[in-house]
Design an enzyme around this catalytic site. Structure first.
Site, PDB file in Angstrom:
ATOM      1  N   VAL A  61       0.830  -1.198   0.000  1.00  0.00           N
ATOM      2  CA  VAL A  61       0.000   0.000   0.000  1.00  0.00           C
ATOM      3  C   VAL A  61       0.870   1.255   0.000  1.00  0.00           C
ATOM      4  O   VAL A  61       1.975   1.260   0.546  1.00  0.00           O
ATOM      5  CB  VAL A  61      -0.956  -0.019   1.229  1.00  0.00           C
ATOM      6  CG1 VAL A  61      -0.193   0.087   2.531  1.00  0.00           C
ATOM      7  CG2 VAL A  61      -2.024   1.038   1.136  1.00  0.00           C
ATOM      8  N   CYS A  62       0.368   2.305  -0.654  1.00  0.00           N
ATOM      9  CA  CYS A  62       0.972   3.637  -0.589  1.00  0.00           C
ATOM     10  C   CYS A  62      -0.186   4.616  -0.385  1.00  0.00           C
ATOM     11  O   CYS A  62      -1.196   4.241   0.202  1.00  0.00           O
ATOM     12  CB  CYS A  62       1.809   3.951  -1.833  1.00  0.00           C
ATOM     13  SG  CYS A  62       0.875   4.035  -3.378  1.00  0.00           S
ATOM     14  N   ARG A  63      -0.063   5.838  -0.843  1.00  0.00           N
ATOM     15  CA  ARG A  63      -1.148   6.802  -0.630  1.00  0.00           C
ATOM     16  C   ARG A  63      -2.371   6.492  -1.497  1.00  0.00           C
ATOM     17  O   ARG A  63      -3.483   6.431  -1.000  1.00  0.00           O
ATOM     18  CB  ARG A  63      -0.657   8.230  -0.879  1.00  0.00           C
ATOM     19  CG  ARG A  63      -1.710   9.284  -0.606  1.00  0.00           C
ATOM     20  CD  ARG A  63      -1.103  10.680  -0.596  1.00  0.00           C
ATOM     21  NE  ARG A  63      -2.119  11.696  -0.482  1.00  0.00           N
ATOM     22  CZ  ARG A  63      -2.679  12.096   0.669  1.00  0.00           C
ATOM     23  NH1 ARG A  63      -2.326  11.517   1.794  1.00  0.00           N
ATOM     24  NH2 ARG A  63      -3.592  13.039   0.683  1.00  0.00           N
TER      25      ARG A  63
END
Length: 109
Positions: A61-63
């Site tokens: 996951v990232c932003r």
């Protein structure tokens, strides 16, 4: 131009006991993250790949999903099972999944 597809799941499909790898930068992590996530910023990822647990699949996951997709593509190329979390931490928050700050406080992004 051919673009390799990246294994992707939506927030609802991420199991509660998933191994979540957060590849956002330190300031983003400090602002809020999943309590059980492992933090390795994308900018440090190759140098720190040895810190990854053996568990598979890894949910990355990232932003919003762009950087995590790149990390998933790299991991798959290395023979690992990895899945991009579609919508990233913004979707995580919108779905009402718990977040904590670096101080350990529960909050909302």
């Amino acid at each position: 131009m051919f673009q390799q597809s990246v294994p992707t799941v939506d927030i609802a499909s991420v199991p509660a006991d998933a191994v979540l790898l957060d590849v956002r930068e330190q300031d983003e992590w400090d602002a809020g993250h999943a309590a059980s996530a492992l933090h390795i910023p994308m900018s440090e990822f190759v140098a720190r790949i040895g810190e990854l647990p053996e568990a598979e699949p890894l949910y990355v996951v990232c932003r919003v999903g762009g950087r995590s997709a790149q990390v998933v593509q790299y991991l798959v190329g290395q023979g690992r099972q990895a899945v991009n979390v579609d919508g990233g931490m913004l979707a995580w928050d919108a779905a009402g999944r718990a977040l904590v700050s670096e101080q350990g406080d529960a909050f909302v992004l």
